[in-house]
Design an enzyme around this catalytic site. Structure first.
Site, PDB file in Angstrom:
ATOM      1  N   CYS A 144       5.627   7.251 -14.505  1.00  0.00           N
ATOM      2  CA  CYS A 144       6.795   6.365 -14.654  1.00  0.00           C
ATOM      3  C   CYS A 144       7.062   5.543 -13.400  1.00  0.00           C
ATOM      4  O   CYS A 144       8.030   4.768 -13.360  1.00  0.00           O
ATOM      5  CB  CYS A 144       8.026   7.182 -15.052  1.00  0.00           C
ATOM      6  SG  CYS A 144       8.683   8.206 -13.724  1.00  0.00           S
ATOM      7  N   GLY A 194      -1.255  -9.043  12.691  1.00  0.00           N
ATOM      8  CA  GLY A 194      -1.883  -7.737  12.828  1.00  0.00           C
ATOM      9  C   GLY A 194      -2.720  -7.286  11.660  1.00  0.00           C
ATOM     10  O   GLY A 194      -2.772  -6.104  11.344  1.00  0.00           O
ATOM     11  N   THR A 195      -3.390  -8.218  10.989  1.00  0.00           N
ATOM     12  CA  THR A 195      -4.280  -7.803   9.909  1.00  0.00           C
ATOM     13  C   THR A 195      -5.654  -8.453  10.040  1.00  0.00           C
ATOM     14  O   THR A 195      -5.761  -9.610  10.459  1.00  0.00           O
ATOM     15  CB  THR A 195      -3.687  -8.098   8.519  1.00  0.00           C
ATOM     16  OG1 THR A 195      -4.580  -7.604   7.517  1.00  0.00           O
ATOM     17  CG2 THR A 195      -3.437  -9.588   8.293  1.00  0.00           C
ATOM     18  N   HIS A 212       0.831  -1.214   0.000  1.00  0.00           N
ATOM     19  CA  HIS A 212       0.000   0.000   0.000  1.00  0.00           C
ATOM     20  C   HIS A 212       0.859   1.254   0.000  1.00  0.00           C
ATOM     21  O   HIS A 212       0.387   2.358   0.286  1.00  0.00           O
ATOM     22  CB  HIS A 212      -0.959  -0.005   1.195  1.00  0.00           C
ATOM     23  CG  HIS A 212      -1.962  -1.105   1.112  1.00  0.00           C
ATOM     24  ND1 HIS A 212      -2.643  -1.571   2.211  1.00  0.00           N
ATOM     25  CD2 HIS A 212      -2.393  -1.856   0.073  1.00  0.00           C
ATOM     26  CE1 HIS A 212      -3.454  -2.563   1.841  1.00  0.00           C
ATOM     27  NE2 HIS A 212      -3.320  -2.751   0.554  1.00  0.00           N
TER      28      HIS A 212
HETATM   29  N1  APR Z   1      -1.010  -6.940  17.721  1.00  0.00           N
HETATM   30  C1  APR Z   1      -1.449  -7.696  16.666  1.00  0.00           C
HETATM   31  N2  APR Z   1      -2.636  -7.481  16.053  1.00  0.00           N
HETATM   32  C2  APR Z   1      -3.428  -6.491  16.539  1.00  0.00           C
HETATM   33  C3  APR Z   1      -3.034  -5.683  17.647  1.00  0.00           C
HETATM   34  C4  APR Z   1      -1.755  -5.950  18.241  1.00  0.00           C
HETATM   35  N3  APR Z   1      -1.298  -5.238  19.275  1.00  0.00           N
HETATM   36  N4  APR Z   1      -4.045  -4.790  17.885  1.00  0.00           N
HETATM   37  C5  APR Z   1      -5.017  -5.038  16.956  1.00  0.00           C
HETATM   38  N5  APR Z   1      -4.643  -6.059  16.157  1.00  0.00           N
HETATM   39  C6  APR Z   1      -5.367  -6.645  15.013  1.00  0.00           C
HETATM   40  C7  APR Z   1      -6.880  -6.475  15.033  1.00  0.00           C
HETATM   41  O1  APR Z   1      -7.511  -7.554  15.741  1.00  0.00           O
HETATM   42  C8  APR Z   1      -7.225  -6.523  13.541  1.00  0.00           C
HETATM   43  O2  APR Z   1      -7.481  -7.866  13.130  1.00  0.00           O
HETATM   44  O3  APR Z   1      -4.938  -5.973  13.857  1.00  0.00           O
HETATM   45  C9  APR Z   1      -5.952  -6.023  12.866  1.00  0.00           C
HETATM   46  C10 APR Z   1      -6.057  -4.635  12.238  1.00  0.00           C
HETATM   47  O4  APR Z   1      -6.974  -4.709  11.185  1.00  0.00           O
HETATM   48  P1  APR Z   1      -7.274  -3.422  10.277  1.00  0.00           P
HETATM   49  O5  APR Z   1      -7.448  -2.250  11.130  1.00  0.00           O
HETATM   50  O6  APR Z   1      -8.386  -3.824   9.363  1.00  0.00           O
HETATM   51  O7  APR Z   1      -5.916  -3.203   9.476  1.00  0.00           O
HETATM   52  P2  APR Z   1      -5.374  -3.931   8.173  1.00  0.00           P
HETATM   53  O8  APR Z   1      -5.768  -5.355   8.118  1.00  0.00           O
HETATM   54  O9  APR Z   1      -3.946  -3.612   8.065  1.00  0.00           O
HETATM   55  O10 APR Z   1      -6.171  -3.115   7.019  1.00  0.00           O
HETATM   56  C11 APR Z   1      -5.855  -3.353   5.688  1.00  0.00           C
HETATM   57  O11 APR Z   1      -7.177  -1.475   4.991  1.00  0.00           O
HETATM   58  O12 APR Z   1      -7.921   0.638   5.330  1.00  0.00           O
HETATM   59  C12 APR Z   1      -7.061  -0.119   4.610  1.00  0.00           C
HETATM   60  O13 APR Z   1      -5.107   0.614   3.534  1.00  0.00           O
HETATM   61  C13 APR Z   1      -5.621   0.289   4.790  1.00  0.00           C
HETATM   62  O14 APR Z   1      -3.682  -1.154   4.793  1.00  0.00           O
HETATM   63  C14 APR Z   1      -4.957  -0.983   5.328  1.00  0.00           C
HETATM   64  C15 APR Z   1      -5.901  -2.066   4.884  1.00  0.00           C
END
Ligand code: APR
Length: 254
Positions: free
Chosen positions: A137, A195-196, A126
Site C-alpha cells: 500500500c 553533488g551527483t 531513492h
Molecule cells: N560537494 C559536491 N559534490 C561532491 C563533493 C562535494 N564536497 N564530493 C564529491 N562530489 C561529487 C563527485 O564528484 C560525484 O560527481 O559528488 C558526486 C557523487 O556521485 P555518486 O557517488 O555517483 O553519487 P550519486 O550521483 O548520488 O549516485 C546516485 O547511485 O548508488 C546509487 O542509490 C545510490 O543515490 C545513489 C545513486
C-alpha cells in the site's frame, strides 16, 4: 569564480521555476562517503548486486536480518548516516526555498539531511533511511513505529510486506514520489545540480530533459560529471562552500 557566482545567481533570479537535484556529494561534508569516484563506497567494496529487490522478495526474512545487522559497505554507510548532521550546503538550499527562489528539491540521498535542514518541498527519489515502507500500500512509517520481533515485519495498515523505504537496486521508484518528481521537473526552467555523478536513472534524466527544453543547469561539483556538457554555469567546488556563496550572491543581487 566571481563571474560564475554572478551568472548562477542571475539564472536563479531570472528563472520562472527553479528546482534542485542533489546526490551523495552534497553529504560528503557531513561525513557520508559518496558511492563512486576516488573515495566511493562502490569503488572500495565493488558495486552491489543489481537484483537487490528480487533478493528481498525472494527471502524477506533474510533481507531483514541483514538490514538489522548490516556488514561491509552497508555497515559503513549506516554508521555514517547515524552520525551525520546537515552541512552549510543543505542549509543554503533550505534558505533558497524559504526565500521563494527554489521551488522544490529532488534528492537521491536517503540520509534525511535535507529534512533536518528544514527543506519543505522535498522529493526523496531513492527513499529515506529513517522510514519503513509497505511494498503493497506504499504507506510509510517511522522506524520506531514498527515492531521487529517477527521478521519480516508486516504493514499495520494492510498486512503487506514492509521494507526499508530506501529503494533497492532493481526496485521500481515508488509511484507517488516518481509522479511528484516528474511534475516538478516538467515545470522547471532552471535546475541546481549538486553533488551527483548523474549516472543513475530516472533521476539523471530530469536535468537532461530540462536542458533539452532550453532550461538552465547550474552544476555544483568539484569534479566534472556526465552532465557538465549540458550546464549553463559550473561552480567547481565543494557544495558546502559553493551553495552558501551562491545564496549570498542571490541575496546581494535580489
Ligand atoms: N560537494 C559536491 N559534490 C561532491 C563533493 C562535494 N564536497 N564530493 C564529491 N562530489 C561529487 C563527485 O564528484 C560525484 O560527481 O559528488 C558526486 C557523487 O556521485 P555518486 O557517488 O555517483 O553519487 P550519486 O550521483 O548520488 O549516485 C546516485 O547511485 O548508488 C546509487 O542509490 C545510490 O543515490 C545513489 C545513486
Amino acid at each position: 569564480m566571481e563571474l560564475d557566482l554572478d551568472a548562477a545567481a542571475r539564472c536563479l533570479l531570472e528563472a520562472r521555476y527553479v528546482i534542485a537535484l542533489t546526490g551523495a556529494g552534497l553529504s560528503v561534508e557531513s561525513g557520508i562517503p559518496p558511492f563512486r569516484g576516488p573515495n566511493g563506497l562502490w569503488t572500495k567494496y565493488g558495486e552491489p548486486p543489481m537484483n537487490g529487490y528480487e533478493r528481498f522478495l525472494a527471502d524477506p526474512r533474510k533481507a531483514w536480518e541483514e538490514r538489522l545487522n548490516p556488514q561491509g559497505p552497508m555497515r559503513e554507510l549506516w554508521d555514517a548516516l547515524a552520525r551525520a548532521e546537515p552541512n552549510p550546503g543543505h542549509h543554503a538550499l533550505a534558505e533558497l526555498e524559504e526565500m521563494g527562489v527554489l521551488q522544490a528539491t529532488i534528492t537521491q540521498n536517503v540520509d534525511n539531511l535535507h529534512r533536518m535542514a528544514g527543506a519543505v518541498r522535498l522529493l526523496e527519489i531513492h527513499g529515506n533511511a529513517t522510514l519503513i515502507r509497505c511494498v503493497q500500500c506504499v504507506a510509510r512509517f517511522e522506524r520506531d513505529e514498527i515492531d521487529y520481533v517477527q521478521l519480516p515485519p508486516r504493514c499495520p495498515r494492510c498486512g503487506g510486506l514492509l521494507k526499508s523505504d530506501t529503494v533497492s537496486f532493481g526496485e521500481p521508484i515508488p509511484p507517488d514520489v516518481l509522479a511528484g518528481c516528474t511534475v516538478e521537473a516538467d515545470r522547471a526552467d532552471c535546475m541546481i545540480v549538486a553533488g551527483t555523478s548523474a549516472t543513475v536513472y530516472p533521476a539523471a534524466g530530469f536535468p537532461i530533459a530540462i536542458a533539452e527544453r532550453g532550461g538552465d543547469l547550474i552544476e555544483v561539483n568539484p569534479y566534472p560529471s556526465d552532465l557538465t556538457a549540458f550546464c549553463r554555469v559550473r561552480l567547481p567546488g565543494p557544495s558546502g562552500e559553493m551553495l552558501p556563496a551562491l545564496l549570498e550572491r542571490v541575496r546581494a543581487l535580489r
